[in-house]
Design an enzyme around this catalytic site. Structure first.
Site, PDB file in Angstrom:
ATOM      1  N   SER A 241       0.836  -1.198   0.000  1.00 16.49           N
ATOM      2  CA  SER A 241       0.000   0.000   0.000  1.00 16.49           C
ATOM      3  C   SER A 241       0.880   1.260   0.000  1.00 16.49           C
ATOM      4  O   SER A 241       1.684   1.431  -0.902  1.00 16.49           O
ATOM      5  CB  SER A 241      -0.946  -0.048   1.202  1.00 16.49           C
ATOM      6  OG  SER A 241      -1.951   0.921   1.105  1.00 16.49           O
ATOM      7  N   ASP A 482      -8.985  -3.864  -6.333  1.00 15.82           N
ATOM      8  CA  ASP A 482      -8.558  -3.258  -5.074  1.00 15.82           C
ATOM      9  C   ASP A 482      -9.092  -1.828  -5.008  1.00 15.82           C
ATOM     10  O   ASP A 482      -8.818  -1.018  -5.898  1.00 15.82           O
ATOM     11  CB  ASP A 482      -7.029  -3.271  -5.003  1.00 15.82           C
ATOM     12  CG  ASP A 482      -6.467  -2.810  -3.667  1.00 15.82           C
ATOM     13  OD1 ASP A 482      -7.199  -2.180  -2.884  1.00 15.82           O
ATOM     14  OD2 ASP A 482      -5.277  -3.085  -3.419  1.00 15.82           O
ATOM     15  N   HIS A 511      -7.000  -6.014  -0.582  1.00 12.89           N
ATOM     16  CA  HIS A 511      -5.965  -4.983  -0.549  1.00 12.89           C
ATOM     17  C   HIS A 511      -4.666  -5.568  -0.010  1.00 12.89           C
ATOM     18  O   HIS A 511      -4.451  -5.681   1.191  1.00 12.89           O
ATOM     19  CB  HIS A 511      -6.431  -3.824   0.331  1.00 12.89           C
ATOM     20  CG  HIS A 511      -5.468  -2.679   0.376  1.00 12.89           C
ATOM     21  ND1 HIS A 511      -4.927  -2.100  -0.759  1.00 12.89           N
ATOM     22  CD2 HIS A 511      -4.939  -1.993   1.424  1.00 12.89           C
ATOM     23  CE1 HIS A 511      -4.131  -1.103  -0.406  1.00 12.89           C
ATOM     24  NE2 HIS A 511      -4.108  -1.028   0.909  1.00 12.89           N
TER      25      HIS A 511
END
Length: 568
Positions: A241, A482, A511
């Protein structure tokens, strides 16, 4: 945006993460990184700090919370400058954790595996700690990688014990029960503007002049110092991320220092998207993923009784939200807590059965599952009984950790780039977006609105880009649906990092996909980290199986095969 628990590489370990997004209005900062004379002092300062760290190394000993940890994990600290332009000035310490490579081949216990160095991991955020990452080596999916690598986690600057940031009294952090209007009134908007201004002032008051030094460029520089302190000639790194963003900054600033890099759930590094416009894209993507969840619930109406269409499931959710607004469940769960709990389901599909069961039970008169899943954590998470006065105490530790994570998130995102300073820009853009994407749009706004009133100077985002042959081949992992890191960001990262390879999990939306349930993805990850082997420029994996529904007695049914139809 403020993230839910990101588990990608950490498998079943709960690690906080997030994303957010910024552009046209706000004070520009100085160019940074290796481009432009204004970044030269920081570049020299990084070299000085890295040389010192290489000489000192890291002294690993028992971790502060060692009694709660499996054997083998050790902790230490690495010293970095607060301001890299002044490497002899104020210093801060970053906490680091490590489990040594086991050298044991999980497929052949008699065979020893050559050690390949340290694998450093960052779970994202900003504001997430990777201190527990080394424990991932105990999971079956990670034993091969744990055999070859020392697994290294750390708490980035500002997080946990690493020169921690705080912007408000943690005792006031869990504000609940809270509303969550999808189309807020003007009066409510004024309340949130006032709260955002107060929060920005609190950050400036509690942190002082140091506030300006918590940003992504310094996170990338800290990574360079950590590499040197561990005695690694080149960096092997996995970022998830937000961790993919400052990992890409590192690759741009120090390409010759890279050995291997994995970007899991890659965010869009385009300077024009960081961070305000990334937020708009993210809110739109969450609407699509929220629809995926509702369609899944509708397919299991025989279990949950919430309707046979996504529209009917939405109607049930709306009824629950209205009922909670009138009478919060357990006195603690209002519409805001409901929305937060179901936002996690948009991050991870393994939440789907539990959330659907909680919604179904609540609408049928049993609020307990919803309270367990959505209420702020209490001092005794296993005992939700009140203390005799009708109230339940919120966990002070949980509140402090959550407040710290939010403070770091806000500081880094606000410092990273220019944000609109005119509320009318935010109001215009998000009012328009909320017409088609109401689920997360305004919650995203309130999370990031302190950046409109931020008191510290801003950085100018570095143009992430490497030329042919400048950077060793890198691996980008992305799920096609996502929501927290929309797929377009992975395509942009792939385009900007020359020689990178993109592996896509088709028609899936979890995710973070490294080390998860998809064997195809994990095979690419292992081949790259263990052998340096990559597929062609792009590769695709079929989606992992959807979760099975949870029956009314709480038992999960078997996972389902992926749906036959795929979306474009």
């Amino acid at each position: 945006m403020r993230a839910a628990a990101l588990r990608s590489a950490a498998g079943s370990l709960l690690l906080l993460t997030g994303l957010a997004a910024a552009p046209a209005h706000g004070a520009p900062g100085a160019p940074a990184g290796r481009v432009g004379p204004a970044g030269a002092a920081e570049l020299r300062g990084t070299a000085v700090a890295a040389a010192r760290a290489a000489e000192r190394g890291v002294t690993f000993a028992a971790c502060p919370d060692g009694d709660d940890l499996p054997g083998g994990m050790r902790c230490g600290t690495v010293t970095v400058p607060l301001d890299y332009a002044h490497p002899d000035g104020r210093q801060i310490r970053l906490t680091v954790s490590r489990v040594r490579a086991t050298r044991k081949d999980p497929r052949n216990s008699k065979h020893q595996v050559p050690r390949q160095g340290a694998l450093i991991y960052n779970p994202g955020g900003p504001g997430a700690s990777g201190m527990y990452f080394p424990l991932i080596g105990f999971m079956p999916e990670w034993k091969g990688i744990a055999a070859a690598y020392d697994l290294v986690g750390y708490a980035p600057r500002g997080v946990g014990r690493s020169a921690p940031l705080s912007c408000e009294d943690p005792g006031h952090y869990f504000k609940g029960p809270a509303p969550a209007p999808t189309h807020p009134s003007e009066a409510y908007k004024r309340q949130r503007i006032a709260r955002a201004k107060a929060y920005a002032r609190g950050c400036a008051r509690r942190v002082g002049g140091a506030l300006r030094h918590y940003h992504s460029l310094n996170n990338a520089r800290d990574l360079e110092v950590l590499r040197a302190a561990l005695g690694e000639r080149q960096l092997t790194f996995m970022g998830a991320s937000y961790g993919t963003y400052f990992g890409a900054l590192y690759a741009t600033m120090f390409p010759s220092h890279v050995r291997r890099m994995v970007f899991d759930a890659a965010v869009n590094p385009d300077p024009g998207q960081v961070w305000y416009r990334n937020n708009l894209a993210q809110s739109a993507a969450f609407e699509d993923r929220w629809a995926d969840f509702r369609e899944w619930v509708a397919r299991h109406d025989d279990v949950y009784g919430l309707g046979t269409t996504a529209r009917e499931v939405q109607a049930g959710y709306d009824r629950a939200s209205a009922r909670l607004a009138a009478e919060p469940a357990g006195g603690r769960v209002g519409p805001g807590q409901l929305q937060g709990a179901f936002l996690q389901a948009a991050y991870f599909d393994d939440y789907w059965p539990h959330r659907a069961h909680a919604l179904s039970a609540y609408l049928k008169g049993d609020p307990k599952p919803l309270i367990e899943q959505a209420a702020p954590p209490t001092e005794n998470a296993e005992d939700d009984e009140d203390g005799g006065d009708g109230t339940v105490g919120v966990s002070a530790q949980a509140a402090a950790e959550a407040e710290n994570s939010t403070a770091v998130y806000t500081a880094v995102e606000c410092n990273d780039a220019a944000w609109p300073t005119d509320w009318r820009v935010w109001d215009r853009d998000n009012t328009r977006l909320a017409r088609t994407a109401p689920f997360e749009t305004w919650d995203n706004v309130w999370t990031n609105l302190p950046c409109a009133f931020w008191p510290a100077p801003r950085q100018r985002p570095l143009d992430v880009r490497t030329g042919p042959g400048e950077l060793p081949p890198t691996l980008i992992l992305a799920a096609e649906r996502d929501a927290a890191a929309p797929y377009r960001g992975a395509l942009e990262m792939h385009r900007r990092l020359s020689g990178s390879v993109l592996v896509t999990e088709r028609d899936a939306g979890t995710h973070g996909i490294a080390g998860g349930p998809n064997a195809c993805v994990n095979a690419h990850l292992e081949a790259y980290l263990l052998e340096g082997r990559l597929p062609a420029r792009r590769a695709a994996c079929a989606p992992h199986a959807e979760p099975g529904p949870t029956s009314p007695d709480g038992r999960a049914r078997r996972p389902e095969a992926p749906p036959r139809a795929t979306r474009p």
